[in-house]
Design a protein around this motif. Structure first.
Motif, mmCIF file in Angstrom:
data_model
loop_
_atom_site.group_PDB
_atom_site.id
_atom_site.type_symbol
_atom_site.label_atom_id
_atom_site.label_comp_id
_atom_site.label_asym_id
_atom_site.label_seq_id
_atom_site.Cartn_x
_atom_site.Cartn_y
_atom_site.Cartn_z
ATOM 1 N N SER A 175 36.398 -0.225 21.084
ATOM 2 C CA SER A 175 35.470 -1.048 20.326
ATOM 3 C C SER A 175 35.174 -0.423 18.967
ATOM 4 N N SER A 176 35.042 -1.264 17.972
ATOM 5 C CA SER A 176 34.714 -0.796 16.618
ATOM 6 C C SER A 176 33.224 -0.885 16.336
ATOM 7 N N ASP A 177 32.419 -0.998 17.392
ATOM 8 C CA ASP A 177 30.972 -1.067 17.244
ATOM 9 C C ASP A 177 30.486 0.141 16.449
ATOM 10 N N PRO A 178 29.813 -0.072 15.310
ATOM 11 C CA PRO A 178 29.369 1.062 14.480
ATOM 12 C C PRO A 178 28.185 1.808 15.064
ATOM 13 N N ASN A 179 27.497 1.206 16.021
ATOM 14 C CA ASN A 179 26.332 1.851 16.617
ATOM 15 C C ASN A 179 26.756 2.833 17.710
ATOM 16 N N PRO A 180 25.969 3.884 17.916
ATOM 17 C CA PRO A 180 26.289 4.820 19.007
ATOM 18 C C PRO A 180 26.331 4.096 20.350
ATOM 19 N N ARG A 181 27.390 4.335 21.085
ATOM 20 C CA ARG A 181 27.544 3.699 22.394
ATOM 21 C C ARG A 181 27.036 4.625 23.495
ATOM 22 N N PRO A 182 26.558 4.058 24.614
ATOM 23 C CA PRO A 182 26.210 4.903 25.750
ATOM 24 C C PRO A 182 27.383 5.820 26.091
ATOM 25 N N SER A 183 27.094 7.088 26.287
ATOM 26 C CA SER A 183 28.169 8.072 26.449
ATOM 27 C C SER A 183 27.858 9.025 27.600
ATOM 28 N N MET A 184 28.940 9.447 28.273
ATOM 29 C CA MET A 184 28.835 10.405 29.375
ATOM 30 C C MET A 184 29.791 11.563 29.113
ATOM 31 N N TRP A 185 29.321 12.763 29.380
ATOM 32 C CA TRP A 185 30.124 13.984 29.209
ATOM 33 C C TRP A 185 30.451 14.550 30.579
ATOM 34 N N VAL A 186 31.725 14.891 30.792
ATOM 35 C CA VAL A 186 32.164 15.538 32.029
ATOM 36 C C VAL A 186 32.996 16.751 31.648
ATOM 37 N N ASP A 187 32.646 17.917 32.202
ATOM 38 C CA ASP A 187 33.469 19.095 31.915
ATOM 39 C C ASP A 187 33.799 19.861 33.188
ATOM 40 N N GLY A 188 34.853 20.665 33.097
ATOM 41 C CA GLY A 188 35.289 21.475 34.219
ATOM 42 C C GLY A 188 35.763 22.834 33.765
ATOM 43 N N THR A 189 35.962 23.716 34.730
ATOM 44 C CA THR A 189 36.574 25.028 34.529
ATOM 45 C C THR A 189 35.737 25.946 33.659
ATOM 46 N N PHE A 190 34.472 26.083 34.013
ATOM 47 C CA PHE A 190 33.680 27.159 33.427
ATOM 48 C C PHE A 190 34.183 28.509 33.919
ATOM 49 N N HIS A 191 34.687 28.545 35.162
ATOM 50 C CA HIS A 191 35.002 29.820 35.792
ATOM 51 C C HIS A 191 36.416 29.798 36.371
ATOM 52 N N ALA A 192 37.101 30.919 36.248
ATOM 53 C CA ALA A 192 38.519 31.019 36.619
ATOM 54 C C ALA A 192 38.768 30.708 38.079
ATOM 55 N N ARG A 193 37.899 31.182 38.936
ATOM 56 C CA ARG A 193 38.190 31.078 40.356
ATOM 57 C C ARG A 193 37.975 29.681 40.906
ATOM 58 N N GLU A 194 37.397 28.792 40.130
ATOM 59 C CA GLU A 194 37.107 27.443 40.620
ATOM 60 C C GLU A 194 38.283 26.509 40.337
ATOM 61 N N TRP A 195 39.406 26.763 40.998
ATOM 62 C CA TRP A 195 40.642 26.038 40.722
ATOM 63 C C TRP A 195 40.512 24.535 40.933
ATOM 64 N N ILE A 196 39.667 24.135 41.888
ATOM 65 C CA ILE A 196 39.560 22.715 42.196
ATOM 66 C C ILE A 196 38.889 21.945 41.061
ATOM 67 N N SER A 197 38.173 22.631 40.192
ATOM 68 C CA SER A 197 37.474 21.954 39.098
ATOM 69 C C SER A 197 38.428 21.278 38.115
ATOM 70 N N PRO A 198 39.371 21.984 37.468
ATOM 71 C CA PRO A 198 40.268 21.272 36.548
ATOM 72 C C PRO A 198 41.156 20.264 37.246
ATOM 73 N N ALA A 199 41.517 20.531 38.507
ATOM 74 C CA ALA A 199 42.335 19.566 39.244
ATOM 75 C C ALA A 199 41.583 18.249 39.417
ATOM 76 N N THR A 200 40.306 18.339 39.732
ATOM 77 C CA THR A 200 39.500 17.133 39.933
ATOM 78 C C THR A 200 39.217 16.414 38.621
ATOM 79 N N VAL A 201 38.904 17.162 37.581
ATOM 80 C CA VAL A 201 38.594 16.542 36.290
ATOM 81 C C VAL A 201 39.819 15.843 35.712
ATOM 82 N N THR A 202 41.001 16.420 35.854
ATOM 83 C CA THR A 202 42.208 15.736 35.366
ATOM 84 C C THR A 202 42.503 14.477 36.180
ATOM 85 N N TYR A 203 42.172 14.485 37.460
ATOM 86 C CA TYR A 203 42.334 13.285 38.279
ATOM 87 C C TYR A 203 41.436 12.170 37.754
ATOM 88 N N PHE A 204 40.227 12.523 37.374
ATOM 89 C CA PHE A 204 39.301 11.566 36.766
ATOM 90 C C PHE A 204 39.864 11.028 35.459
#
Length: 433
Positions: A175-204
Motif C-alpha cells: 500500500s502507498s498509504d502515506p500515514n503510518p500503518r499498524p505495525s508489528m515487530w518480530v525478532d529472533g536469535t538473541f542468543h546462540a544456543r537458542e537454535w529453534i528461534s531463527p528456525a521458527t522466525v524464518t518459518y514465519f
C-alpha cells in the motif's frame, strides 16, 4: 603467565558454536562429551537459592536457566563434576532429577542429521528439517520472492561487533498509504544456543511471503529480524578459556552469537539496566555489560524502532526465545510491578496461547515475566513497552520444557514453528481491530 592460562573443552562452547560452524568449516575435529548431564533442581528456601548462586559463580557449571526461588533451574554439569555437585545438593537437601542423561548423545545425533542433510540442498534454501547458519539464513531471506500480493523489502539497520549486517525484513501489501500503518515487530536469535528461534522466525517469514490467506497484511506491516545477533558466524572456538575475573581465575564461555564474549544481550537494554537478575561480574552468565547499549546489536535495534515511529505505528513487539514454553508479559525487572496495560496484554497473550495450543496441543504458561521466572533487568520486552511505547510487548519462550532444552532436535522444528506461527498471526490480526 602461560601457567595461568588453562584451556578446557566444555559442552557450552561446543553446543553454541558447533552447529553454526560445521557447515562453513567441515574439517573441525569432532569433540565428545560423554557423561555430561543436565540436572533440574527447584530451590525451595533462600538458603538453597544462595547455594545455587554460589555454585553458579564458583564452579565450572552452565546454568541453562536462571536460579530463582520455587522455579525450575536446569544445570549442565561436566562428567568430572557430577559427584561433587550432587553431594552439595544432598547436603543442602536440594531435590534434583536428571533431564538429559548424556549431552553427547543429543549432540552426536544432531551433528549426524546436519551432515546428512547438507548435500541435498542449495546454499540459499531452507526447508526446516535442519538448523542453518547466519549466511544461509540471510541468503535465503534476501532471495525471497513473494509475488504480487506481498511486498518484501529489507534494510540494514546497523552492524554487529564483527561488522556483519543487521537486517530487518518488512512485509506489507504494498500500500502507498502515506500515514503510518499498524505495525508489528518480530525478532529472533538473541542468543546462540537458542537454535529453534531463527528456525521458527524464518518459518514465519516464509508463511508471510507464500500464504495468500494472510489478508491481515492489507492492514498491518510486519517487520522481522531473523537474527538479532549474527556474530556466532565468526567464532570457530569450541573451547572455554580462563581469564582473570577480580582476584581469581574464572571461566569465560565463548558465545559466538553474543555481541561480546561476555555480555548477555538481553540484560543490556537501558530500561532498568543494572537491576535485579543481572551482574557486573564478567564471569557471570548474567553479565550486563559495562553500560547500557554497550552492545551494537542491542543499541541498533532500539535506535531503529525509535527512528521509525513516523512511518510505523508500532502496536506489537514479540521477541522469540527458548526454552520453557512461556508467553511472558512485562515487566521482567520486578516480581511485583505490573504495567498499566497488563489486563489487555494478558487477554491477548491468553488468546495467542489458545491459538498455539490448538495446533499440536502444546501448552504454554502465560503470565507476568518477573513473577514466573524471577526478576531480570535490562530486557528487550520491558524496554519495548516502557520506552518504545509498544503496548503489546511479549517474550515467547518456545519448546521444550527441559527434556532437550537448548538441544532441541531438528525433527521438532516444524511442529514448533507451526504452533508459534498461529500465535504470531493472531497478534497480527488483533492489532488491526
Amino acid at each position: 603467565m602461560l601457567k595461568y592460562i588453562i584451556i578446557t573443552i566444555c559442552v557450552v562452547g561446543f553446543v553454541e558454536s558447533f552447529f553454526w560452524e560445521l557447515w562453513s568449516n567441515p574439517i573441525i575435529p569432532v569433540r565428545e562429551f560423554n557423561g555430561h548431564k543436565v540436572y533440574r533442581v527447584v530451590p525451595e528456601t533462600l538458603e538453597q537459592l544462595d547455594v545455587l548462586k554460589w555454585l553458579e559463580a564458583d564452579n565450572d557449571l552452565d546454568f541453562w536457566t536462571d536460579a530463582a526461588i520455587y522455579q525450575n533451574v536446569d544445570i549442565m554439569i561436566q562428567k568430572d563434576k557430577v559427584n561433587e555437585i550432587l553431594n552439595t545438593f544432598k547436603e543442602y537437601e536440594i531435590q534434583y532429577q536428571v533431564m538429559i542423561e548424556d549431552v553427547e548423545t543429543l549432540v552426536a545425533a544432531e551433528r549426524h542429521a546436519i551432515e546428512n542433510h547438507k548435500p541435498s540442498r542449495r546454499f540459499d534454501e531452507i526447508d526446516w528439517y535442519s538448523y542453518y547458519s547466519y549466511d544461509e539464513i540471510i541468503a535465503w531471506a534476501d532471495s525471497l520472492d513473494c509475488g504480487e500480493n506481498v511486498d518484501i523489502s529489507s534494510q540494514v539497520y546497523g552492524s554487529s561487533s564483527e561488522g556483519r549486517d543487521l537486517k530487518v525484513y518488512k512485509f506489507t501489501n504494498g500500500s502507498s498509504d502515506p500515514n503510518p500503518r499498524p505495525s508489528m515487530w518480530v525478532d529472533g536469535t538473541f542468543h546462540a544456543r537458542e537454535w529453534i528461534s531463527p528456525a521458527t522466525v524464518t518459518y514465519f517469514m516464509n508463511d508471510l511471503c507464500r500464504n495468500p490467506s494472510n489478508t491481515f497484511l492489507n492492514d498491518v506491516d510486519i517487520y522481522v529480524v531473523p537474527i538479532v545477533n549474527p556474530d556466532y558466524e565468526f567464532s570457530t572456538n569450541f573451547l572455554v578459556t580462563w581469564t582473570e575475573c577480580g582476584e581469581k581465575q574464572e571461566r569465560i564461555t565463548i558465545h559466538p552469537l553474543d555481541a561480546s564474549v561476555l555480555v548477555y544481550p538481553n540484560r543490556n537494554f537501558e530500561f532498568k539496566f543494572g537491576g535485579n537478575g543481572t551482574s557486573n561480574d564478567k564471569c557471570s552468565n548474567n553479565y550486563r555489560g559495562p553500560n547500557a547499549w554497550s552492545e551494537p546489536e542491542v543499541r541498533s535495534l532500539a535506535e531503529y524502532l525509535i527512528s521509525t515511529t513516523n512511518s510505523a505505528d508500532w502496536r506489537a513487539y514479540i521477541t522469540v526465545h527458548s526454552y520453557g514454553q512461556y508467553i511472558l508479559i512485562p515487566y521482567s525487572f520486578d516480581n511485583e510491578t505490573f504495567p498499566a496495560d497488563f489486563p489487555e496484554m494478558e487477554n491477548l497473550a491468553t488468546d495467542m496461547e489458545s491459538a498455539m495450543k490448538a495446533i499440536h496441543g502444546t501448552p504454554f504458561t502465560v503470565g507476568h515475566s518477573g513473577s514466573i521466572l524471577g526478576p531480570t533487568s535490562g530486557c528487550a520486552d520491558d524496554w519495548a513497552y516502557e520506552v518504545a511505547n509498544i503496548t503489546y510487548s511479549y517474550t515467547y519462550e518456545l519448546r521444550d520444557t527441559g527434556r532437550f532444552g537448548f538441544l532441541l532436535p531438528a525433527q521438532y522444528i516444524i511442529p514448533t514453528a507451526e504452533e508459534t506461527l498461529e500465535g504470531l498471526k493472531y497478534a497480527a490480526r488483533f492489532i488491526t481491530l
